[in-house]
Write a protein that holds these residues in place. Structure first.
Motif, PDB file in Angstrom:
ATOM      1  N   LEU A 184     125.150  26.932 -51.282  1.00 63.17           N
ATOM      2  CA  LEU A 184     123.968  26.349 -50.666  1.00 63.17           C
ATOM      3  C   LEU A 184     124.301  25.921 -49.240  1.00 63.17           C
ATOM      4  N   SER A 185     123.319  25.952 -48.398  1.00 60.00           N
ATOM      5  CA  SER A 185     123.515  25.466 -47.028  1.00 60.00           C
ATOM      6  C   SER A 185     122.656  24.234 -46.806  1.00 60.00           C
ATOM      7  N   VAL A 186     123.247  23.261 -46.147  1.00 66.04           N
ATOM      8  CA  VAL A 186     122.509  22.062 -45.743  1.00 66.04           C
ATOM      9  C   VAL A 186     122.363  22.138 -44.226  1.00 66.04           C
ATOM     10  N   VAL A 187     121.122  22.194 -43.761  1.00 65.33           N
ATOM     11  CA  VAL A 187     120.881  22.360 -42.325  1.00 65.33           C
ATOM     12  C   VAL A 187     120.113  21.162 -41.781  1.00 65.33           C
ATOM     13  N   ALA A 188     120.301  20.907 -40.495  1.00 63.71           N
ATOM     14  CA  ALA A 188     119.612  19.809 -39.829  1.00 63.71           C
ATOM     15  C   ALA A 188     119.585  20.073 -38.330  1.00 63.71           C
ATOM     16  N   VAL A 189     118.699  19.387 -37.643  1.00 65.89           N
ATOM     17  CA  VAL A 189     118.685  19.362 -36.177  1.00 65.89           C
ATOM     18  C   VAL A 189     118.914  17.913 -35.773  1.00 65.89           C
ATOM     19  N   ILE A 190     120.066  17.671 -35.137  1.00 61.49           N
ATOM     20  CA  ILE A 190     120.481  16.303 -34.820  1.00 61.49           C
ATOM     21  C   ILE A 190     120.213  16.002 -33.348  1.00 61.49           C
ATOM     22  N   GLU A 191     119.545  14.885 -33.110  1.00 61.36           N
ATOM     23  CA  GLU A 191     119.328  14.399 -31.751  1.00 61.36           C
ATOM     24  C   GLU A 191     119.853  12.976 -31.648  1.00 61.36           C
TER      25      GLU A 191
ATOM     26  N   PRO B 252     116.349  14.140 -23.930  1.00 61.29           N
ATOM     27  CA  PRO B 252     117.714  14.341 -24.405  1.00 61.29           C
ATOM     28  C   PRO B 252     118.046  15.795 -24.731  1.00 61.29           C
ATOM     29  N   THR B 253     117.024  16.618 -24.883  1.00 57.79           N
ATOM     30  CA  THR B 253     117.226  18.036 -25.194  1.00 57.79           C
ATOM     31  C   THR B 253     116.528  18.866 -24.130  1.00 57.79           C
ATOM     32  N   GLN B 254     117.293  19.665 -23.378  1.00 60.18           N
ATOM     33  CA  GLN B 254     116.703  20.505 -22.343  1.00 60.18           C
ATOM     34  C   GLN B 254     117.226  21.927 -22.473  1.00 60.18           C
ATOM     35  N   ILE B 255     116.365  22.890 -22.147  1.00 58.39           N
ATOM     36  CA  ILE B 255     116.672  24.297 -22.417  1.00 58.39           C
ATOM     37  C   ILE B 255     116.702  25.113 -21.125  1.00 58.39           C
TER      38      ILE B 255
ATOM     39  N   ALA C  34     120.368   7.246 -17.456  1.00 57.87           N
ATOM     40  CA  ALA C  34     120.742   8.562 -16.929  1.00 57.87           C
ATOM     41  C   ALA C  34     119.547   9.499 -17.025  1.00 57.87           C
ATOM     42  N   LYS C  35     119.480  10.445 -16.100  1.00 54.21           N
ATOM     43  CA  LYS C  35     118.375  11.408 -16.113  1.00 54.21           C
ATOM     44  C   LYS C  35     118.873  12.767 -15.650  1.00 54.21           C
ATOM     45  N   LEU C  36     118.762  13.739 -16.540  1.00 51.03           N
ATOM     46  CA  LEU C  36     119.232  15.093 -16.239  1.00 51.03           C
ATOM     47  C   LEU C  36     118.129  15.908 -15.577  1.00 51.03           C
ATOM     48  N   GLU C  37     118.487  16.517 -14.458  1.00 51.72           N
ATOM     49  CA  GLU C  37     117.578  17.450 -13.793  1.00 51.72           C
ATOM     50  C   GLU C  37     118.301  18.792 -13.661  1.00 51.72           C
ATOM     51  N   ILE C  38     117.674  19.852 -14.139  1.00 58.13           N
ATOM     52  CA  ILE C  38     118.258  21.192 -14.046  1.00 58.13           C
ATOM     53  C   ILE C  38     117.533  21.923 -12.930  1.00 58.13           C
ATOM     54  N   ILE C  39     118.281  22.309 -11.920  1.00 54.30           N
ATOM     55  CA  ILE C  39     117.687  23.000 -10.779  1.00 54.30           C
ATOM     56  C   ILE C  39     117.503  24.472 -11.152  1.00 54.30           C
TER      57      ILE C  39
ATOM     58  N   ILE D  43     119.995  28.463 -23.716  1.00 53.51           N
ATOM     59  CA  ILE D  43     121.102  27.512 -23.764  1.00 53.51           C
ATOM     60  C   ILE D  43     120.474  26.128 -23.831  1.00 53.51           C
ATOM     61  N   THR D  44     120.889  25.340 -24.809  1.00 55.83           N
ATOM     62  CA  THR D  44     120.323  24.008 -24.985  1.00 55.83           C
ATOM     63  C   THR D  44     121.364  22.960 -24.638  1.00 55.83           C
ATOM     64  N   ILE D  45     120.982  22.022 -23.793  1.00 53.74           N
ATOM     65  CA  ILE D  45     121.869  20.941 -23.363  1.00 53.74           C
ATOM     66  C   ILE D  45     121.397  19.640 -24.014  1.00 53.74           C
ATOM     67  N   TYR D  46     122.303  18.982 -24.727  1.00 50.42           N
ATOM     68  CA  TYR D  46     122.019  17.694 -25.353  1.00 50.42           C
ATOM     69  C   TYR D  46     122.771  16.616 -24.562  1.00 50.42           C
ATOM     70  N   SER D  47     122.022  15.615 -24.088  1.00 50.37           N
ATOM     71  CA  SER D  47     122.626  14.597 -23.226  1.00 50.37           C
ATOM     72  C   SER D  47     122.138  13.211 -23.607  1.00 50.37           C
ATOM     73  N   ASN D  48     122.613  12.208 -22.872  1.00 50.15           N
ATOM     74  CA  ASN D  48     122.191  10.823 -23.108  1.00 50.15           C
ATOM     75  C   ASN D  48     121.001  10.433 -22.243  1.00 50.15           C
ATOM     76  N   ASP D  49     120.247  11.410 -21.778  1.00 52.64           N
ATOM     77  CA  ASP D  49     118.989  11.155 -21.062  1.00 52.64           C
ATOM     78  C   ASP D  49     117.950  10.741 -22.104  1.00 52.64           C
ATOM     79  N   PRO D  50     117.518   9.481 -22.129  1.00 54.07           N
ATOM     80  CA  PRO D  50     116.620   9.021 -23.198  1.00 54.07           C
ATOM     81  C   PRO D  50     115.216   9.616 -23.126  1.00 54.07           C
ATOM     82  N   VAL D  51     114.814  10.057 -21.955  1.00 52.94           N
ATOM     83  CA  VAL D  51     113.478  10.639 -21.810  1.00 52.94           C
ATOM     84  C   VAL D  51     113.459  12.098 -22.254  1.00 52.94           C
TER      85      VAL D  51
END
Length: 356
Positions: free
Chosen positions: A229-236, A341-344, A251-256, A331-339
């Motif tokens: 069996l597989s146990v899957v999740a999406v963690i943020e 936190p997940t950017q693609i 902190a606030k991530l901006e991708i140019i 490509i997904t970037i997970y960061s400590n940007d609270p607004v």
């Protein structure tokens, strides 16, 4: 001569006025509730030729192969009646339905459309059908146990139905469970009797997992499991409620320029692309993890953190070997940007095969 013309005109007028007409008692019939395994259901639409000329039904066309039409084959004289039958087969068609039958006659399409409708109750499933995945003495509905989207705030519990298809009582102690440290499994019932449905609780600790984004773990409930069996999740990352001032200081991530179209390339080419990552917030930005949706993509980043007002480049390497046609990678970037936190970041283009 005038009398002859007058007689012909009258006869022609009478002939033109002599028209057949199909008058149905009902044109829309609802079967109500049907059982999928109950066999075909049939309804007869009755009509009268209310016109003053004979008519014959030449064809009835159903909108679906699930409906078999039938009709009066003889010519119907004025005042006589006939029928159109609709036989509906509900097998393998659970749910609501509405079908039509178009009636044609010797005078062309009659502009008559008949309808049948209803609801088909699904055939009851056997426990083996409802729980197709074998796991030792237990059966489950799905091979993948999906925990859904969770955060790092606290461990999460989710229940899954299980069926004891064996002839013996199953308890948690009787299970030989192989689990990673961040997953625990328990049964709601202390004992699960033979042929009984129960519930299994999966507890997932995202802190112990130490990862972000889509994650998957393989588990086995017993040594003789036929299926892993597989146990899957999406963690943020979890962020507590913050004031406007706290958000301004975070902190606030901006991708140019977060997308890249490489146009047309030949399969086998290795592309290198750079994306500028900038911290436009007031606290240091940290990358929790960076993931791509394809093994064809790797990346390099010099530091896992960016100071206030600074930026750095994310190098992305895309191997187009064994590819062809339109490509869309992310490509997904997970960061400590609270607004956000997940950017693609997206990479797209067309890969063509090299000519021999």
């Amino acid at each position: 001569m005038k009398l002859l013309l007058s007689t012909v005109s009258v006869l022609f007028l009478l002939s033109a006025q002599a028209q057949p007409n199909l008058s149905f008692e009902i044109t829309d019939y609802n079967f109500g509730e049907l059982n999928e395994e109950g066999g075909s259901a049939e309804y007869t639409f009755k009509f009268v030729n209310s016109g003053d000329a004979p008519i014959k039904v030449t064809a009835v066309k159903a909108s679906c192969g699930c409906t078999t039409p039938g009709w009066t084959k003889e010519e119907i004289m004025p005042g006589d009646s006939g029928y159109v039958k609709a036989k509906y087969n509900p097998r393998n068609r659970p749910g609501r339905f509405r079908k039509s039958l178009s009636v044609s006659t010797t005078h062309g399409p009659s502009n008559q459309t008949l309808y049948i409708s209803g609801f088909v109750k699904p055939k009851p499933k056997t426990p083996e059908q409802e729980f197709p995945i074998l796991a030792g003495d237990l059966r489950l509905k799905y091979r993948g146990l999906n925990m859904g989207k969770i955060t790092t705030e606290r461990p999460v519990e989710k229940s899954f139905d299980v069926f004891n298809y064996s002839d013996t009582i199953v308890s948690l102690n009787s299970l030989s469970i192989s689990l990673p440290e961040h997953i625990t499994v328990s049964l709601v019932q202390e004992f699960l009797n033979p042929r009984e449905v129960g519930q299994m609780i999966v507890t997932y600790d995202p802190i112990k997992k130490g990862d972000y984004g889509y994650v998957s773990d393989m588990i086995e409930l017993t040594d003789n499991s036929e299926e892993s069996l597989s146990v899957v999740a999406v963690i943020e990352e979890y962020f507590p409620e913050m004031t406007a001032e706290e958000l301004d200081n975070a902190a606030k991530l901006e991708i140019i320029d977060r997308s890249y179209d490489f146009g047309k390339v030949t399969a086998g080419e290795k592309l290198e692309i750079e994306f500028e990552l900038k911290n436009v917030g007031n606290e240091k930005l940290y990358f929790r993890t960076i993931k791509s949706n394809c093994g064809c993509i790797t990346y390099e980043v010099k530091n896992k953190g960016i100071k206030k007002g600074k930026s750095q480049m994310l190098k992305v390497f895309f191997d187009t070997s064994d590819m062809s046609g339109n490509q869309y990678k992310s490509i997904t970037i997970y960061s400590n940007d609270p607004v956000a936190p997940t950017q693609i970041i997206t990479i797209k283009g067309n890969v063509s095969r090299a000519e021999n």
